[in-house]
Motif scaffolding. Sequence first.
Motif, PDB file in Angstrom:
ATOM      1  N   VAL A  98      -7.486   0.058  14.749  1.00 15.39           N
ATOM      2  CA  VAL A  98      -7.156  -1.216  15.403  1.00 15.39           C
ATOM      3  C   VAL A  98      -6.387  -2.130  14.451  1.00 15.39           C
ATOM      4  CG1 VAL A  98      -8.131  -3.256  16.540  1.00 15.39           C
ATOM      5  CG2 VAL A  98      -9.161  -1.018  16.925  1.00 15.39           C
ATOM      6  N   CYS A  99      -6.687  -2.022  13.147  1.00 18.43           N
ATOM      7  CA  CYS A  99      -6.026  -2.877  12.148  1.00 18.43           C
ATOM      8  C   CYS A  99      -4.521  -2.652  12.126  1.00 18.43           C
ATOM      9  CB  CYS A  99      -6.605  -2.631  10.763  1.00 18.43           C
ATOM     10  SG  CYS A  99      -8.358  -3.059  10.623  1.00 18.43           S
ATOM     11  N   ARG A 100      -4.071  -1.457  12.484  1.00 22.74           N
ATOM     12  CA  ARG A 100      -2.632  -1.204  12.453  1.00 22.74           C
ATOM     13  C   ARG A 100      -1.893  -2.063  13.477  1.00 22.74           C
ATOM     14  NH1 ARG A 100      -2.677   4.649  15.023  1.00 22.74           N
ATOM     15  NH2 ARG A 100      -4.347   4.696  13.554  1.00 22.74           N
ATOM     16  N   TYR A 101      -2.604  -2.590  14.469  1.00 22.25           N
ATOM     17  CA  TYR A 101      -1.983  -3.478  15.461  1.00 22.25           C
ATOM     18  C   TYR A 101      -2.150  -4.954  15.093  1.00 22.25           C
ATOM     19  CZ  TYR A 101      -2.017   0.852  18.062  1.00 22.25           C
ATOM     20  OH  TYR A 101      -1.829   2.149  18.432  1.00 22.25           O
ATOM     21  N   THR A 102      -3.210  -5.282  14.366  1.00 15.46           N
ATOM     22  CA  THR A 102      -3.477  -6.673  13.996  1.00 15.46           C
ATOM     23  C   THR A 102      -2.800  -7.058  12.685  1.00 15.46           C
ATOM     24  OG1 THR A 102      -5.621  -6.460  15.089  1.00 15.46           O
ATOM     25  CG2 THR A 102      -5.329  -8.353  13.659  1.00 15.46           C
ATOM     26  N   THR A 103      -2.740  -6.136  11.742  1.00 16.34           N
ATOM     27  CA  THR A 103      -2.180  -6.429  10.419  1.00 16.34           C
ATOM     28  C   THR A 103      -0.752  -6.970  10.474  1.00 16.34           C
ATOM     29  OG1 THR A 103      -3.666  -4.832   9.394  1.00 16.34           O
ATOM     30  CG2 THR A 103      -1.726  -5.477   8.121  1.00 16.34           C
ATOM     31  N   PRO A 104       0.153  -6.428  11.294  1.00 14.78           N
ATOM     32  CA  PRO A 104       1.506  -7.000  11.341  1.00 14.78           C
ATOM     33  C   PRO A 104       1.517  -8.477  11.763  1.00 14.78           C
ATOM     34  CG  PRO A 104       1.524  -4.820  12.312  1.00 14.78           C
ATOM     35  CD  PRO A 104       0.084  -5.180  12.072  1.00 14.78           C
ATOM     36  N   SER A 105       0.630  -8.869  12.658  1.00 14.13           N
ATOM     37  CA  SER A 105       0.544 -10.278  13.060  1.00 14.13           C
ATOM     38  C   SER A 105       0.075 -11.149  11.905  1.00 14.13           C
ATOM     39  CB  SER A 105      -0.415 -10.448  14.239  1.00 14.13           C
ATOM     40  OG  SER A 105       0.043  -9.748  15.361  1.00 14.13           O
ATOM     41  N   VAL A 106      -0.888 -10.650  11.136  1.00 17.91           N
ATOM     42  CA  VAL A 106      -1.392 -11.393   9.984  1.00 17.91           C
ATOM     43  C   VAL A 106      -0.309 -11.461   8.909  1.00 17.91           C
ATOM     44  CG1 VAL A 106      -3.159 -11.460   8.177  1.00 17.91           C
ATOM     45  CG2 VAL A 106      -3.788 -10.797  10.500  1.00 17.91           C
ATOM     46  N   ALA A 107       0.396 -10.358   8.669  1.00 14.51           N
ATOM     47  CA  ALA A 107       1.470 -10.336   7.677  1.00 14.51           C
ATOM     48  C   ALA A 107       2.593 -11.294   8.069  1.00 14.51           C
ATOM     49  CB  ALA A 107       2.005  -8.917   7.504  1.00 14.51           C
ATOM     50  N   ALA A 108       2.902 -11.381   9.365  1.00 15.03           N
ATOM     51  CA  ALA A 108       3.932 -12.325   9.832  1.00 15.03           C
ATOM     52  C   ALA A 108       3.487 -13.757   9.565  1.00 15.03           C
ATOM     53  CB  ALA A 108       4.201 -12.106  11.317  1.00 15.03           C
TER      54      ALA A 108
ATOM     55  N   LEU B  90      -7.407 -18.333   7.141  1.00  8.15           N
ATOM     56  CA  LEU B  90      -7.779 -17.114   7.855  1.00  8.15           C
ATOM     57  C   LEU B  90      -8.213 -16.081   6.823  1.00  8.15           C
ATOM     58  CD1 LEU B  90      -7.856 -15.346  10.460  1.00  8.15           C
ATOM     59  CD2 LEU B  90      -5.526 -14.644   9.850  1.00  8.15           C
ATOM     60  N   VAL B  91      -9.454 -15.613   6.936  1.00  9.09           N
ATOM     61  CA  VAL B  91      -9.935 -14.509   6.110  1.00  9.09           C
ATOM     62  C   VAL B  91      -9.914 -13.278   7.008  1.00  9.09           C
ATOM     63  CG1 VAL B  91     -11.843 -13.569   4.745  1.00  9.09           C
ATOM     64  CG2 VAL B  91     -11.395 -16.037   4.732  1.00  9.09           C
ATOM     65  N   TYR B  92      -9.069 -12.327   6.636  1.00 11.44           N
ATOM     66  CA  TYR B  92      -8.827 -11.138   7.446  1.00 11.44           C
ATOM     67  C   TYR B  92      -9.445  -9.922   6.758  1.00 11.44           C
ATOM     68  CZ  TYR B  92      -6.048  -7.432   9.689  1.00 11.44           C
ATOM     69  OH  TYR B  92      -5.644  -6.301  10.350  1.00 11.44           O
ATOM     70  N   VAL B  93     -10.536  -9.396   7.311  1.00 12.81           N
ATOM     71  CA  VAL B  93     -11.209  -8.219   6.761  1.00 12.81           C
ATOM     72  C   VAL B  93     -10.703  -7.005   7.530  1.00 12.81           C
ATOM     73  CG1 VAL B  93     -13.418  -7.125   6.248  1.00 12.81           C
ATOM     74  CG2 VAL B  93     -13.241  -9.625   6.228  1.00 12.81           C
ATOM     75  N   TRP B  94     -10.092  -6.087   6.808  1.00 11.81           N
ATOM     76  CA  TRP B  94      -9.431  -4.936   7.421  1.00 11.81           C
ATOM     77  C   TRP B  94      -9.612  -3.708   6.535  1.00 11.81           C
ATOM     78  CZ3 TRP B  94      -5.205  -2.656   4.849  1.00 11.81           C
ATOM     79  CH2 TRP B  94      -4.801  -3.334   3.698  1.00 11.81           C
ATOM     80  N   ALA B  95      -9.054  -2.583   6.965  1.00  7.78           N
ATOM     81  CA  ALA B  95      -9.124  -1.358   6.168  1.00  7.78           C
ATOM     82  C   ALA B  95      -7.901  -0.496   6.453  1.00  7.78           C
ATOM     83  CB  ALA B  95     -10.392  -0.585   6.508  1.00  7.78           C
ATOM     84  N   THR B  96      -7.491   0.289   5.464  1.00  7.68           N
ATOM     85  CA  THR B  96      -6.341   1.176   5.647  1.00  7.68           C
ATOM     86  C   THR B  96      -6.646   2.260   6.680  1.00  7.68           C
ATOM     87  OG1 THR B  96      -7.080   2.559   3.799  1.00  7.68           O
ATOM     88  CG2 THR B  96      -5.485   0.828   3.296  1.00  7.68           C
TER      89      THR B  96
END
Length: 166
Positions: free
Chosen positions: A73-83, A63-69
């Motif tokens: 929307v990333c604040r809701y997706t990032t925890p799932s990716v971190a898990a 999974l390549v996850y492109v996000w930004a601080t």
Amino acid sequence: MASKLLRLLRELTVWLIIGLAVSLAVDFFRQPALPQNFSSTALQTLDGQPVNLSTMSEERPLLVYVWATWCGVCRYTTPSVAALVAEGGNVMSVALRSGDNAMLEKWLAKKKIALPTVNDASGELARQWDVQATPTLVVISHGEVKSITTGWTSSWGIRLRLWLAS
């Protein structure tokens, strides 16, 4: 009573189908036009480790996850990716225009997020990959792109995409 319940179920089904169709259409129109050499792009993580997406995707889907601080929307997706990362998932993240390495490391530590991260401070990598929306999630298997989605995605949605790429 039974006819009202049946009508409600029918309407719910129609709305779910409409929602799915809209979601697929949005993904289709917002997905990046990745270059041919996408998975062989030379990258380096925050801690200086070289990254080869093609090699990382050989044994299991990546999974390549492109996000930004700054991405709401990333604040809701990032925890799932971190898990997923915490469970040993095969993930590489790319932080888009989120400051220099020190600033990004500080932000990740403050949020208590552990992600293997490539810093795209200038946005050059995102321009090369034609990333137009954050978050963007790309699933690669054996060096080949299998799935691309943009916007919020549930943990189950991420896991399903990785499973389908297997």
